[in-house]
Design a protein around this motif. Structure first.
Motif, PDB file in Angstrom:
ATOM      1  N   GLN A   1      58.795  67.646  44.508  1.00  0.00           N
ATOM      2  CA  GLN A   1      57.685  66.834  44.330  1.00  0.00           C
ATOM      3  C   GLN A   1      56.259  67.693  43.933  1.00  0.00           C
ATOM      4  OE1 GLN A   1      58.272  64.777  48.311  1.00  0.00           O
ATOM      5  NE2 GLN A   1      58.014  63.039  47.328  1.00  0.00           N
ATOM      6  N   VAL A   2      56.231  68.719  44.670  1.00  0.00           N
ATOM      7  CA  VAL A   2      55.065  69.749  44.453  1.00  0.00           C
ATOM      8  C   VAL A   2      55.165  70.169  42.877  1.00  0.00           C
ATOM      9  CG1 VAL A   2      53.818  71.694  45.011  1.00  0.00           C
ATOM     10  CG2 VAL A   2      54.839  70.504  46.921  1.00  0.00           C
ATOM     11  N   LEU A   3      56.306  70.862  42.676  1.00  0.00           N
ATOM     12  CA  LEU A   3      56.183  71.716  41.407  1.00  0.00           C
ATOM     13  C   LEU A   3      56.266  70.561  40.235  1.00  0.00           C
ATOM     14  CD1 LEU A   3      58.919  74.298  42.349  1.00  0.00           C
ATOM     15  CD2 LEU A   3      56.378  74.376  41.995  1.00  0.00           C
ATOM     16  N   LEU A   4      56.929  69.482  40.398  1.00  0.00           N
ATOM     17  CA  LEU A   4      57.198  68.513  39.023  1.00  0.00           C
ATOM     18  C   LEU A   4      56.409  67.440  39.225  1.00  0.00           C
ATOM     19  CD1 LEU A   4      61.246  68.880  38.528  1.00  0.00           C
ATOM     20  CD2 LEU A   4      59.335  70.131  37.643  1.00  0.00           C
ATOM     21  N   ASP A   5      55.345  67.169  40.174  1.00  0.00           N
ATOM     22  CA  ASP A   5      54.505  65.973  40.395  1.00  0.00           C
ATOM     23  C   ASP A   5      55.288  64.726  40.291  1.00  0.00           C
ATOM     24  OD1 ASP A   5      52.392  64.601  40.855  1.00  0.00           O
ATOM     25  OD2 ASP A   5      51.497  64.860  38.701  1.00  0.00           O
ATOM     26  N   THR A   6      56.414  64.555  41.014  1.00  0.00           N
ATOM     27  CA  THR A   6      57.277  63.510  40.883  1.00  0.00           C
ATOM     28  C   THR A   6      56.618  62.184  41.234  1.00  0.00           C
ATOM     29  OG1 THR A   6      57.984  63.685  43.052  1.00  0.00           O
ATOM     30  CG2 THR A   6      59.182  64.696  41.388  1.00  0.00           C
ATOM     31  N   GLU A   7      55.399  62.196  41.984  1.00  0.00           N
ATOM     32  CA  GLU A   7      54.444  60.864  42.276  1.00  0.00           C
ATOM     33  C   GLU A   7      53.614  60.769  41.283  1.00  0.00           C
ATOM     34  OE1 GLU A   7      55.887  59.336  45.218  1.00  0.00           O
ATOM     35  OE2 GLU A   7      57.100  61.168  44.917  1.00  0.00           O
ATOM     36  N   HIS A   8      53.498  61.561  40.189  1.00  0.00           N
ATOM     37  CA  HIS A   8      52.371  61.364  39.039  1.00  0.00           C
ATOM     38  C   HIS A   8      50.952  61.482  39.932  1.00  0.00           C
ATOM     39  CE1 HIS A   8      55.746  60.433  36.458  1.00  0.00           C
ATOM     40  NE2 HIS A   8      56.058  59.442  37.395  1.00  0.00           N
ATOM     41  N   LEU A   9      50.676  62.271  40.768  1.00  0.00           N
ATOM     42  CA  LEU A   9      49.501  62.494  41.458  1.00  0.00           C
ATOM     43  C   LEU A   9      48.331  62.969  40.432  1.00  0.00           C
ATOM     44  CD1 LEU A   9      50.907  63.555  44.839  1.00  0.00           C
ATOM     45  CD2 LEU A   9      50.092  61.142  44.185  1.00  0.00           C
ATOM     46  N   GLY A  10      48.707  63.850  39.394  1.00  0.00           N
ATOM     47  CA  GLY A  10      47.801  64.620  38.301  1.00  0.00           C
ATOM     48  C   GLY A  10      47.144  65.790  39.252  1.00  0.00           C
ATOM     49  N   HIS A  11      46.171  66.503  38.685  1.00  0.00           N
ATOM     50  CA  HIS A  11      45.824  67.630  39.010  1.00  0.00           C
ATOM     51  C   HIS A  11      44.176  67.442  39.561  1.00  0.00           C
ATOM     52  CE1 HIS A  11      48.959  70.033  37.233  1.00  0.00           C
ATOM     53  NE2 HIS A  11      48.989  69.222  36.389  1.00  0.00           N
ATOM     54  N   GLY A  12      43.938  66.333  39.815  1.00  0.00           N
ATOM     55  CA  GLY A  12      42.603  65.995  40.511  1.00  0.00           C
ATOM     56  C   GLY A  12      42.576  66.630  42.212  1.00  0.00           C
ATOM     57  N   ILE A  13      41.564  66.454  42.962  1.00  0.00           N
ATOM     58  CA  ILE A  13      41.458  66.928  44.131  1.00  0.00           C
ATOM     59  C   ILE A  13      42.365  66.012  44.997  1.00  0.00           C
ATOM     60  CG2 ILE A  13      39.846  66.863  46.082  1.00  0.00           C
ATOM     61  CD1 ILE A  13      39.288  69.110  44.219  1.00  0.00           C
ATOM     62  N   ARG A  14      42.349  64.637  44.745  1.00  0.00           N
ATOM     63  CA  ARG A  14      43.321  63.954  45.772  1.00  0.00           C
ATOM     64  C   ARG A  14      44.849  64.446  45.306  1.00  0.00           C
ATOM     65  NH1 ARG A  14      46.095  59.211  44.648  1.00  0.00           N
ATOM     66  NH2 ARG A  14      46.784  58.305  46.824  1.00  0.00           N
ATOM     67  N   GLY A  15      45.048  64.489  44.267  1.00  0.00           N
ATOM     68  CA  GLY A  15      46.404  64.967  43.924  1.00  0.00           C
ATOM     69  C   GLY A  15      46.937  66.063  44.342  1.00  0.00           C
ATOM     70  N   LEU A  16      46.048  67.227  44.347  1.00  0.00           N
ATOM     71  CA  LEU A  16      46.185  68.601  44.768  1.00  0.00           C
ATOM     72  C   LEU A  16      46.563  68.719  46.268  1.00  0.00           C
ATOM     73  CD1 LEU A  16      43.944  70.677  42.535  1.00  0.00           C
ATOM     74  CD2 LEU A  16      46.514  70.634  42.180  1.00  0.00           C
ATOM     75  N   VAL A  17      45.596  67.870  46.992  1.00  0.00           N
ATOM     76  CA  VAL A  17      45.621  67.832  48.268  1.00  0.00           C
ATOM     77  C   VAL A  17      46.895  66.985  48.780  1.00  0.00           C
ATOM     78  CG1 VAL A  17      44.594  66.576  50.460  1.00  0.00           C
ATOM     79  CG2 VAL A  17      42.964  67.939  48.907  1.00  0.00           C
ATOM     80  N   THR A  18      47.377  66.057  48.265  1.00  0.00           N
ATOM     81  CA  THR A  18      48.525  65.284  48.562  1.00  0.00           C
ATOM     82  C   THR A  18      49.716  66.340  48.214  1.00  0.00           C
ATOM     83  OG1 THR A  18      47.506  63.256  47.980  1.00  0.00           O
ATOM     84  CG2 THR A  18      50.052  63.396  47.915  1.00  0.00           C
ATOM     85  N   ARG A  19      49.692  67.004  47.142  1.00  0.00           N
ATOM     86  CA  ARG A  19      50.842  67.928  47.040  1.00  0.00           C
ATOM     87  C   ARG A  19      50.790  69.142  47.919  1.00  0.00           C
ATOM     88  NH1 ARG A  19      50.151  68.454  40.518  1.00  0.00           N
ATOM     89  NH2 ARG A  19      51.919  69.807  40.503  1.00  0.00           N
ATOM     90  N   ALA A  20      49.631  69.643  48.421  1.00  0.00           N
ATOM     91  CA  ALA A  20      49.552  70.586  49.272  1.00  0.00           C
ATOM     92  C   ALA A  20      50.379  69.995  50.846  1.00  0.00           C
ATOM     93  CB  ALA A  20      48.206  71.051  49.736  1.00  0.00           C
TER      94      ALA A  20
END
Length: 254
Positions: free
Chosen positions: A69-88
């Motif tokens: 989920q982190v590497l492939l962004d399976t949730e389509h979160l993008g590279h914004g602050i919210r997306g990066l925090v969620t992936r972290a």
């Protein structure tokens, strides 16, 4: 397949935690246990070794799914602050479940000497430079996850991840009810854990830190404690159902 096995394993852990806490709330001999204690309880059952091995593999699969989920962004979160925090957050979650998989392996080797308490782990972190700030950040992170869980239950954002067309009306109603209850209960528990970690950091007192079992004990000590504990304990079992629903109906396309 990796993700589905992982969700089943995660659900089993929460089913045991919630079941033990439910028995404690009803004064039927259970106890408020954390995830490691629940796994240890499983190991004492008939065929415990086999179940422990399967659970460990499932938890490792869940950790791998989080990494995907982190590497492939399976949730389509993008590279914004919210997306990066969620992936972290996904990455931290993966690390936690990888640690539980390792704990299963240690139990199978009769070498589970690393079953340290939350207080011990917090004290170890605080002993390093910047450790107090790290504990504070972890506490805020737990509280943030708790709020997010409750918010997901309110907004029903989990629906976008399910293949609803494959579910009957009865399955949809059951899955929704269990999920909203389960996410809310887990959110409350995470808020309590986060609060204790923040207090431990502010007071520089690691003995204030509590894990999952400690958070359930806090609920049990409140007015109407057995009722509160019972509601949250059943909620954790409902969260287990949510995990099983994810194993069957969630979109896990990388």
């Amino acid at each position: 397949m990796i993700a589905r096995c992982g969700y089943v394993a995660k659900g089993i852990v929460y089913l045991i935690v919630g079941g033990l806490a439910s028995l404690a709330a009803a004064d039927l001999g259970g106890r408020n246990a954390g995830t490691k204690e629940a796994i240890t309880q499983l190991a004492t059952q008939p065929f415990g070794g086999v179940m422990l091995a399967l659970l460990g593999l499932g938890l490792l699969a869940y950790a791998l799914w989080r990494l995907i989920q982190v590497l492939l962004d399976t949730e389509h979160l993008g590279h914004g602050i919210r997306g990066l925090v969620t992936r972290a957050g996904f990455l931290i979650s993966g690390g936690i479940y990888a640690g539980l998989a390792l704990y299963c392996a240690n139990l199978l080797r009769n070498a589970a000497t690393g079953n340290t308490s939350t207080t011990d782990r917090t004290a170890e972190l605080m002993s390093h430079p910047g450790g107090v700030l790290l504990v504070l950040a972890i506490g805020i992170g737990f509280a943030g996850v708790g709020i997010r869980q409750i918010w997901r239950a309110v907004k029903r954002s989990y629906l976008k991840n399910w293949h609803m067309i494959e579910m009957s009306d009865a399955q949809q109603h059951l899955a929704e009810a269990a999920t909203r209850w389960g996410l809310s209960a887990r959110g409350v528990v995470f808020l309590i854990i986060g609060g204790f970690l923040v207090v431990a950091a502010v007071q520089t007192n690691p003995s204030q830190a509590q894990g999952l079992g400690g958070a359930l004990n806090v609920l049990a000590r409140q007015p109407f404690g057995p009722w509160l504990l019972g509601v949250v304990a059943l909620g954790l079992m409902a969260y287990a159902i949510y995990c099983f629903v994810n194993a069957r109906f969630r979109d896990v396309t990388p």
